[in-house]
Design an enzyme around this catalytic site. Structure first.
Site, PDB file in Angstrom:
ATOM      1  N   SER A  78      -9.946   1.983   2.845  1.00 46.28           N
ATOM      2  CA  SER A  78      -9.109   2.740   1.943  1.00 46.28           C
ATOM      3  C   SER A  78      -7.897   1.847   1.352  1.00 46.28           C
ATOM      4  O   SER A  78      -7.382   2.037   0.180  1.00 46.28           O
ATOM      5  CB  SER A  78      -8.065   3.731   2.731  1.00 46.28           C
ATOM      6  OG  SER A  78      -7.333   3.080   3.679  1.00 46.28           O
ATOM      7  N   LYS A 137       0.885  -1.158  -0.038  1.00 47.75           N
ATOM      8  CA  LYS A 137      -0.036   0.024  -0.007  1.00 47.75           C
ATOM      9  C   LYS A 137       0.996   1.243  -0.086  1.00 47.75           C
ATOM     10  O   LYS A 137       1.767   1.493   0.529  1.00 47.75           O
ATOM     11  CB  LYS A 137      -0.958   0.020   1.340  1.00 47.75           C
ATOM     12  CG  LYS A 137      -1.968   1.207   1.227  1.00 47.75           C
ATOM     13  CD  LYS A 137      -2.937   0.833   2.331  1.00 47.75           C
ATOM     14  CE  LYS A 137      -3.869   2.027   2.544  1.00 47.75           C
ATOM     15  NZ  LYS A 137      -4.788   2.020   3.735  1.00 47.75           N
ATOM     16  N   SER A 174      -9.675  -0.436   7.197  1.00 45.68           N
ATOM     17  CA  SER A 174      -9.363  -0.393   5.803  1.00 45.68           C
ATOM     18  C   SER A 174      -8.409  -1.648   5.177  1.00 45.68           C
ATOM     19  O   SER A 174      -8.280  -1.528   3.976  1.00 45.68           O
ATOM     20  CB  SER A 174      -8.297   0.855   5.730  1.00 45.68           C
ATOM     21  OG  SER A 174      -8.988   2.163   5.522  1.00 45.68           O
TER      22      SER A 174
END
Ligand code: GLN
Length: 494
Positions: A153, A78, A177
């Site tokens: 997210s 990420k 997330s």
């Protein structure tokens, strides 16, 4: 099956027996990225050259007999976890040109294992969001149906892992997330206990809530990956010194007699019937595995969204004060003095949702409001923690939904932040209290998109969560959701 479709544990066997090498595996993943990335937009940076170099290094390591669980395995990261010499954008214009000067601790650990970093994955800007639509680099699409959000997210991590653009990925979870996008994309995601995994080198959103965790295609991969990144780190003052169990060792153990709590407050108004059906199926399977399922109460659940949306923005407003155009990141081009430079840099550099959070946070921390909002929220947070402590006196695991609704269409809720915030209701309590939580696929919506279930465990008891999830994963093999790749081929090639 193509190489990119296999699990970590399967690929490890193939690498170990020298049936394949990391270079051909990495090439297979990179080629697949080329084919599907134009549809998905899961990556912000693809690290083609360095990945191929790492793969060659991994092959040398394997040739000399030094292979561990993640050696030679292509992983996605990420884009808020620092990799030295690579950009870390947090999906924000303000960090668009920022190059990390050092490795995060999790990256250091993975490097030692000889893992391959395939690229940096898309996300909501600064991890604020539940749909990966707030990214400066445009939304990521759900690989099951490109009209739908992948969740957020960590939507890039979930979509890439589900679609075979990496074998597994790292996400971060401040309020769900990791777990919610895992649920929306049909993969496994785990938020470890707060303090289990070092946050050093993770760009901070809300420091008392953030945790890095694995996003994988099955429970065994999740256990292997978690073990590789866990452990005390003196560079993170909230890291906890605790032995790291050999998580995959307990997979396959019976769960007969395990006490499973179902929090009644999680099944109120607004729960989608497809989500309810998914939970009902999991309950039936747990009972048939010999677990004891009972209803319990988490009495302060109605306050979790309010508490989270005071505490998280408050911490964010403080953490994001560092982006001022002075030391690094974006700086406005035309300003006449320092005050104007700061103002314009932040106005131009941050997106709408990030600005909203900063304003909410500074407001609730300001003199005159602090006691009414931040202090009150912190007090209620203690009550939430006590709810879980009492629940875990009676139960070993809690079973809950992940999201009250299945994945929705891109754009559907973008102009309605409050509804978007409310969809976080089942995941944020784990962050506020620090307990671990796992999401795994267990059903599908009428539109054919995956729906996950959540298993919450006691502090530092990821083992019980993982062994329960593993048993459920075996059990659910008697039903199927459309094969990921055949489904992908239908939507991906239009
Ligand atoms: N959806 C939540 C938020 O918008 C959680 C985000 C996260 O876990 N990073 O804050």
């Amino acid at each position: 099956m193509k190489l990119y479709q296999h699990s970590i544990h399967k690929l490890h066997k193939l690498l170990k027996s020298k049936d394949i090498n990391s270079l051909e595996l990495t090439k297979s993943v990179l080629q697949h990225i080329e084919e599907v990335e134009p549809y998905l937009n899961a990556f912000i940076t693809i690290m083609k050259e360095t990945a191929l170099e790492q793969a060659k290094e991994a092959d040398k390591k394997i040739a000399s007999g030094k292979i561990s669980a993640l050696t030679g395995i292509p992983l996605g990261i990420k884009d808020l976890i620092c990799i030295k010499g690579v950009s870390t954008t947090c999906a924000s214009k303000i960090l668009e040109n920022f190059i990390s000067p050092y490795d995060a601790t999790v990256i250091e650990k993975l490097r030692q294992e000889g893992a391959v970093f395939i690229g940096k994955l898309n996300m909501d800007e600064f991890a604020m969001g539940s749909s990966t639509e707030t990214s400066y680099f445009g939304p990521t699409k759900n690989p099951w149906n490109l009209d739908y959000i992948p969740g957020g997210s960590s939507g890039g991590s979930a979509a890439a892992t589900a679609a075979g653009e990496c074998i597994a990925s790292l996400g971060s979870d401040t309020g769900g997330s990791i777990r919610q996008p895992a649920s929306h994309c049909g993969i496994v995601g785990l938020k470890p206990t707060y303090g289990r995994v070092s946050r050093y080198g993770l760009v901070a959103f809300a420091s008392s809530l953030d945790q890095i965790g694995p996003m994988t295609r099955d429970v065994r991969d999740c256990s292997i990956f978690l073990e590789a990144i866990s452990g005390y780190d003196r560079r993170d003052s909230t890291s906890v010194s605790k032995d790291v169990p050999h998580f995959s060792a307990s997979l396959g153990e019976e769960i007969k007699g395990l006490r499973i709590g179902i929090p009644q407050e999680y099944f109120g108004k607004g729960l989608d019937p497809d989500v309810q059906t998914t939970i009902d199926r999991a309950i039936r399977d747990l009972v048939s595995l010999g677990a004891r399922v009972e209803e319990i109460s988490l009495p302060h659940t109605e306050y979790v969204v309010a508490v989270y949306y005071i505490i998280a923005p408050a911490e964010a407003s403080s953490n994001l004060a560092r982006y001022d155009g002075v030391k690094y990141g974006y700086r406005t081009e035309n300003s006449k003095d320092l005050a104007e430079m700061l103002n314009k840099t932040r106005t131009e550099g941050f997106g709408k949702e990030v600005i909203r959070r900063i304003m909410l946070g500074t407001y609730s921390l300001s003199a005159g409001y602090y006691d009414a909002y931040y202090k009150k929220a912190s007090q209620v947070r203690t009550l939430l923690i006590n709810d879980f402590k009492e629940a875990f006196d009676k139960c070993d695991i809690l079973l809950t939904p992940i999201s009250p609704i299945p994945p929705f269409k891109i754009g559907e809720k973008m102009n309605d932040p409050l509804t978007m915030y409310l969809t976080d209701i089942y995941t944020i309590a784990a962050n506020l209290s620090g307990i671990p939580g796992l999401s795994m696929p267990y059903g599908k919506s009428k539109a054919g998109l995956p729906i996950g279930i959540q298993l919450l465990g006691n502090y530092f008891d990821e083992e019980t969560i993982l062994k329960t999830a593993f048993m459920l994963e075996q059990e659910k093999s008697n039903w199927t959701i459309d094969c990921l790749y055949s489904k992908y081929e239908k939507t991906g090639t239009k």
